[in-house]
Write a protein that holds these residues in place. Structure first.
Motif, PDB file in Angstrom:
ATOM      1  N   GLY A  26       0.818  -1.199   0.000  1.00  0.00           N
ATOM      2  CA  GLY A  26       0.000   0.000   0.000  1.00  0.00           C
ATOM      3  C   GLY A  26       0.853   1.250   0.000  1.00  0.00           C
ATOM      4  O   GLY A  26       2.085   1.179  -0.113  1.00  0.00           O
ATOM      5  N   PRO A  27       0.239   2.402   0.154  1.00  0.00           N
ATOM      6  CA  PRO A  27       1.012   3.653   0.211  1.00  0.00           C
ATOM      7  C   PRO A  27       2.074   3.590   1.307  1.00  0.00           C
ATOM      8  O   PRO A  27       1.798   3.205   2.444  1.00  0.00           O
ATOM      9  N   GLY A  28       3.293   3.957   0.951  1.00  0.00           N
ATOM     10  CA  GLY A  28       4.377   3.969   1.919  1.00  0.00           C
ATOM     11  C   GLY A  28       4.941   2.613   2.258  1.00  0.00           C
ATOM     12  O   GLY A  28       5.758   2.496   3.167  1.00  0.00           O
ATOM     13  N   GLU A  29       4.548   1.571   1.523  1.00  0.00           N
ATOM     14  CA  GLU A  29       5.001   0.206   1.826  1.00  0.00           C
ATOM     15  C   GLU A  29       5.864  -0.359   0.706  1.00  0.00           C
ATOM     16  O   GLU A  29       5.824   0.087  -0.446  1.00  0.00           O
ATOM     17  N   VAL A  30       6.616  -1.386   1.065  1.00  0.00           N
ATOM     18  CA  VAL A  30       7.530  -2.059   0.147  1.00  0.00           C
ATOM     19  C   VAL A  30       7.333  -3.565   0.293  1.00  0.00           C
ATOM     20  O   VAL A  30       7.189  -4.064   1.417  1.00  0.00           O
ATOM     21  N   ARG A  31       7.324  -4.273  -0.826  1.00  0.00           N
ATOM     22  CA  ARG A  31       7.287  -5.741  -0.750  1.00  0.00           C
ATOM     23  C   ARG A  31       8.673  -6.284  -1.069  1.00  0.00           C
ATOM     24  O   ARG A  31       9.303  -5.875  -2.046  1.00  0.00           O
ATOM     25  N   VAL A  32       9.135  -7.199  -0.230  1.00  0.00           N
ATOM     26  CA  VAL A  32      10.486  -7.749  -0.346  1.00  0.00           C
ATOM     27  C   VAL A  32      10.410  -9.253  -0.541  1.00  0.00           C
ATOM     28  O   VAL A  32       9.699  -9.948   0.203  1.00  0.00           O
ATOM     29  N   ARG A  33      11.122  -9.732  -1.563  1.00  0.00           N
ATOM     30  CA  ARG A  33      11.295 -11.180  -1.737  1.00  0.00           C
ATOM     31  C   ARG A  33      12.528 -11.571  -0.928  1.00  0.00           C
ATOM     32  O   ARG A  33      13.658 -11.185  -1.249  1.00  0.00           O
ATOM     33  N   LEU A  34      12.311 -12.333   0.127  1.00  0.00           N
ATOM     34  CA  LEU A  34      13.369 -12.624   1.087  1.00  0.00           C
ATOM     35  C   LEU A  34      14.314 -13.717   0.594  1.00  0.00           C
ATOM     36  O   LEU A  34      13.878 -14.692  -0.033  1.00  0.00           O
ATOM     37  N   VAL A  35      15.583 -13.539   0.890  1.00  0.00           N
ATOM     38  CA  VAL A  35      16.606 -14.548   0.612  1.00  0.00           C
ATOM     39  C   VAL A  35      17.056 -15.213   1.909  1.00  0.00           C
ATOM     40  O   VAL A  35      17.193 -16.423   1.990  1.00  0.00           O
ATOM     41  N   ARG A  36      17.269 -14.408   2.938  1.00  0.00           N
ATOM     42  CA  ARG A  36      17.653 -14.906   4.261  1.00  0.00           C
ATOM     43  C   ARG A  36      16.803 -14.204   5.320  1.00  0.00           C
ATOM     44  O   ARG A  36      16.373 -13.066   5.134  1.00  0.00           O
ATOM     45  N   ASP A  65      14.059  -9.836  11.461  1.00  0.00           N
ATOM     46  CA  ASP A  65      15.194  -9.500  10.614  1.00  0.00           C
ATOM     47  C   ASP A  65      15.184 -10.308   9.334  1.00  0.00           C
ATOM     48  O   ASP A  65      14.740 -11.467   9.311  1.00  0.00           O
ATOM     49  N   GLY A  66      15.712  -9.722   8.275  1.00  0.00           N
ATOM     50  CA  GLY A  66      15.825 -10.442   7.015  1.00  0.00           C
ATOM     51  C   GLY A  66      16.526  -9.604   5.977  1.00  0.00           C
ATOM     52  O   GLY A  66      16.815  -8.422   6.183  1.00  0.00           O
ATOM     53  N   ALA A  67      16.805 -10.227   4.836  1.00  0.00           N
ATOM     54  CA  ALA A  67      17.441  -9.533   3.717  1.00  0.00           C
ATOM     55  C   ALA A  67      16.940 -10.153   2.427  1.00  0.00           C
ATOM     56  O   ALA A  67      16.670 -11.358   2.359  1.00  0.00           O
ATOM     57  N   GLY A  68      16.789  -9.325   1.409  1.00  0.00           N
ATOM     58  CA  GLY A  68      16.297  -9.817   0.132  1.00  0.00           C
ATOM     59  C   GLY A  68      16.285  -8.717  -0.900  1.00  0.00           C
ATOM     60  O   GLY A  68      17.085  -7.773  -0.836  1.00  0.00           O
ATOM     61  N   VAL A  69      15.346  -8.820  -1.839  1.00  0.00           N
ATOM     62  CA  VAL A  69      15.276  -7.911  -2.977  1.00  0.00           C
ATOM     63  C   VAL A  69      13.876  -7.321  -3.069  1.00  0.00           C
ATOM     64  O   VAL A  69      12.877  -8.049  -2.958  1.00  0.00           O
ATOM     65  N   VAL A  70      13.776  -6.023  -3.255  1.00  0.00           N
ATOM     66  CA  VAL A  70      12.495  -5.341  -3.412  1.00  0.00           C
ATOM     67  C   VAL A  70      11.848  -5.807  -4.715  1.00  0.00           C
ATOM     68  O   VAL A  70      12.483  -5.762  -5.774  1.00  0.00           O
ATOM     69  N   ASP A  71      10.589  -6.264  -4.643  1.00  0.00           N
ATOM     70  CA  ASP A  71       9.920  -6.672  -5.878  1.00  0.00           C
ATOM     71  C   ASP A  71       8.666  -5.854  -6.182  1.00  0.00           C
ATOM     72  O   ASP A  71       8.049  -6.024  -7.238  1.00  0.00           O
ATOM     73  N   ALA A  72       8.292  -4.922  -5.270  1.00  0.00           N
ATOM     74  CA  ALA A  72       7.182  -4.001  -5.552  1.00  0.00           C
ATOM     75  C   ALA A  72       7.232  -2.872  -4.538  1.00  0.00           C
ATOM     76  O   ALA A  72       7.650  -3.078  -3.390  1.00  0.00           O
ATOM     77  N   VAL A  73       6.831  -1.674  -4.943  1.00  0.00           N
ATOM     78  CA  VAL A  73       6.767  -0.529  -4.038  1.00  0.00           C
ATOM     79  C   VAL A  73       5.412   0.132  -4.156  1.00  0.00           C
ATOM     80  O   VAL A  73       4.786   0.153  -5.222  1.00  0.00           O
ATOM     81  N   GLY A  74       4.936   0.648  -3.034  1.00  0.00           N
ATOM     82  CA  GLY A  74       3.657   1.328  -3.004  1.00  0.00           C
ATOM     83  C   GLY A  74       3.771   2.806  -3.342  1.00  0.00           C
ATOM     84  O   GLY A  74       4.872   3.357  -3.476  1.00  0.00           O
ATOM     85  N   GLU A  75       2.630   3.427  -3.405  1.00  0.00           N
ATOM     86  CA  GLU A  75       2.562   4.848  -3.739  1.00  0.00           C
ATOM     87  C   GLU A  75       3.312   5.681  -2.706  1.00  0.00           C
ATOM     88  O   GLU A  75       3.227   5.446  -1.498  1.00  0.00           O
ATOM     89  N   GLY A  76       4.074   6.645  -3.206  1.00  0.00           N
ATOM     90  CA  GLY A  76       4.746   7.582  -2.319  1.00  0.00           C
ATOM     91  C   GLY A  76       6.073   7.124  -1.770  1.00  0.00           C
ATOM     92  O   GLY A  76       6.737   7.865  -1.025  1.00  0.00           O
ATOM     93  N   VAL A  77       6.504   5.918  -2.108  1.00  0.00           N
ATOM     94  CA  VAL A  77       7.778   5.408  -1.599  1.00  0.00           C
ATOM     95  C   VAL A  77       8.931   6.006  -2.397  1.00  0.00           C
ATOM     96  O   VAL A  77       8.930   5.973  -3.634  1.00  0.00           O
ATOM     97  N   THR A  78       9.885   6.562  -1.700  1.00  0.00           N
ATOM     98  CA  THR A  78      11.111   7.056  -2.324  1.00  0.00           C
ATOM     99  C   THR A  78      12.290   6.420  -1.625  1.00  0.00           C
ATOM    100  O   THR A  78      12.185   5.952  -0.493  1.00  0.00           O
ATOM    101  N   GLY A  79      13.412   6.389  -2.290  1.00  0.00           N
ATOM    102  CA  GLY A  79      14.622   5.872  -1.654  1.00  0.00           C
ATOM    103  C   GLY A  79      14.907   4.422  -1.944  1.00  0.00           C
ATOM    104  O   GLY A  79      16.057   3.981  -1.838  1.00  0.00           O
TER     105      GLY A  79
END
Length: 341
Positions: A26-36, A65-79
């Motif tokens: 959603g707005p201000g959110e990020v979806r991450v595909r986790l590796v670890r 805690d985790g680490a991975g790769v961003v696979d989608a970003v919501g509205e208004g996300v910067t950075g």
């Protein structure tokens, strides 16, 4: 997606591998595909019912805690952008679903860039341990609100339990900031790990007079004590922390009750800081994530046997065994392998 969840608190057998839909950010959110994903002591403590809030939702996916790769970003996300390598902090705090899953949707504020060259293993070792260590090191009188090269130049930091995950991060961050680092350990095996992490002086408290040895190293006392076992170590802390020094307490290993002679603390004008990330102000979490990322980028924060932090890998489906390993006192860092790096 596959995830591991529990619907009631209890032993690790309450954890179940399930298939769940994953929503769009959603707005201000990020979806991450986790590796670890990293496993911390509070994960099993919440799951077992040993800490309040373990069953705040009908179903919980543990993991901060985790680490991975961003696979989608919501509205208004910067950075951060799709394809960015990232690490996560406090992923399950105030939310039902954390990092024991193939994907997770998180507020952008809990997602930090993972510098080029840093492994996903290292990214999953940050979060709770490194942010806790950062907070423990940044409240000394006249000291910095931020860490960086030279920020603790001329100061002496004592890290109790230097072979633990938080202790390891505290040693590496304090050394990066220019401090002389002393750590206490209980065995030669742990002493080797503390030296690998970068401790300048290692004191085996089972084989020597720890206070005498520490005061030989730092005759005026240490500036900061990063304390994991206050119930057991308060006498040592009062003896070796200098006037106007700081005792940063982040755990209750060895006992839930702390008793100390007040006049000894009064006499040194000591300050005590009790800290846990789950109630830490957002600006302090943000400052810590920025500094930790800078330390990673400079090569000052590492993970693995050669950095004093042995890694223990478990597949996602064996989260119960991973929880049991942490509860059993595994030395180093327990990780979940969720996808190929």
């Amino acid at each position: 997606m596959r995830a591991v969840t529990y619907r009631e608190t209890g032993p690790s057998s309450v954890l179940q591998v399930v298939e769940r839909d994953v929503g769009d950010p959603g707005p201000g959110e990020v979806r991450v595909r986790l590796v670890r994903a990293g496993v911390n002591p509070t994960d099993w403590k919440f799951r077992s019912g040993g800490m309040p809030g373990g069953m705040s939702y009908d179903e919980v996916t543990p993991g901060q805690d985790g680490a991975g790769v961003v696979d989608a970003v919501g509205e208004g996300v910067t950075g951060v952008r799709v394809g960015d390598r990232v690490w996560l902090v406090l992923a399950q705090h105030g939310r039902p679903h954390g990092t024991a899953a193939e994907l997770t949707v998180q507020p952008a504020s809990r997602v930090a860039g993972l510098p080029d060259g840093a492994s996903f293993d290292l990214g999953a070792c940050l979060g709770v341990p490194a942010v806790t260590a950062h907070r423990a090191l940044t409240s000394a009188e006249g000291g910095p609100a931020r860490l960086g090269p030279g920020a603790l130049q001329g100061r002496v930091v004592l890290v109790a339990g230097g072979a633990g995950a938080v202790g390891n991060a505290a040693i590496q961050l304090a050394r990066w900031a220019g401090a002389t680092v002393v750590t206490t350990v209980s065995s030669e095996e742990k002493a080797d790990l503390a030296r690998a992490a970068g401790a300048h002086h290692v004191v085996n408290y089972r084989e020597t007079d720890a206070a005498k040895e520490i005061l030989t190293i730092a005759p005026d006392g240490v500036d900061i004590a990063v304390e994991v076992a206050p119930a057991q170590n308060i006498g040592l802390d009062l003896e070796v922390v200098r006037v106007h020094g700081l005792v940063s307490i982040y755990a209750n290993n060895g006992g839930d009750e702390l008793t100390m002679p007040l006049r000894a603390a009064f006499g040194k004008n000591l300050r005590f800081q009790f800290l846990i990330l789950y109630t830490l102000a957002d600006d302090l979490v943000r400052a810590a994530t920025e500094d930790v990322s800078a330390a990673v980028e400079s090569g000052a924060l590492r993970a693995g046997e050669d950095a004093g932090l042995p890694l223990h890998h478990y597949p996602l489906g064996d989260l119960a065994a991973a929880h049991d390993a942490v509860e059993g006192g595994a030395v180093g860092k327990v990780l979940l392998d969720i996808a190929d790096a």
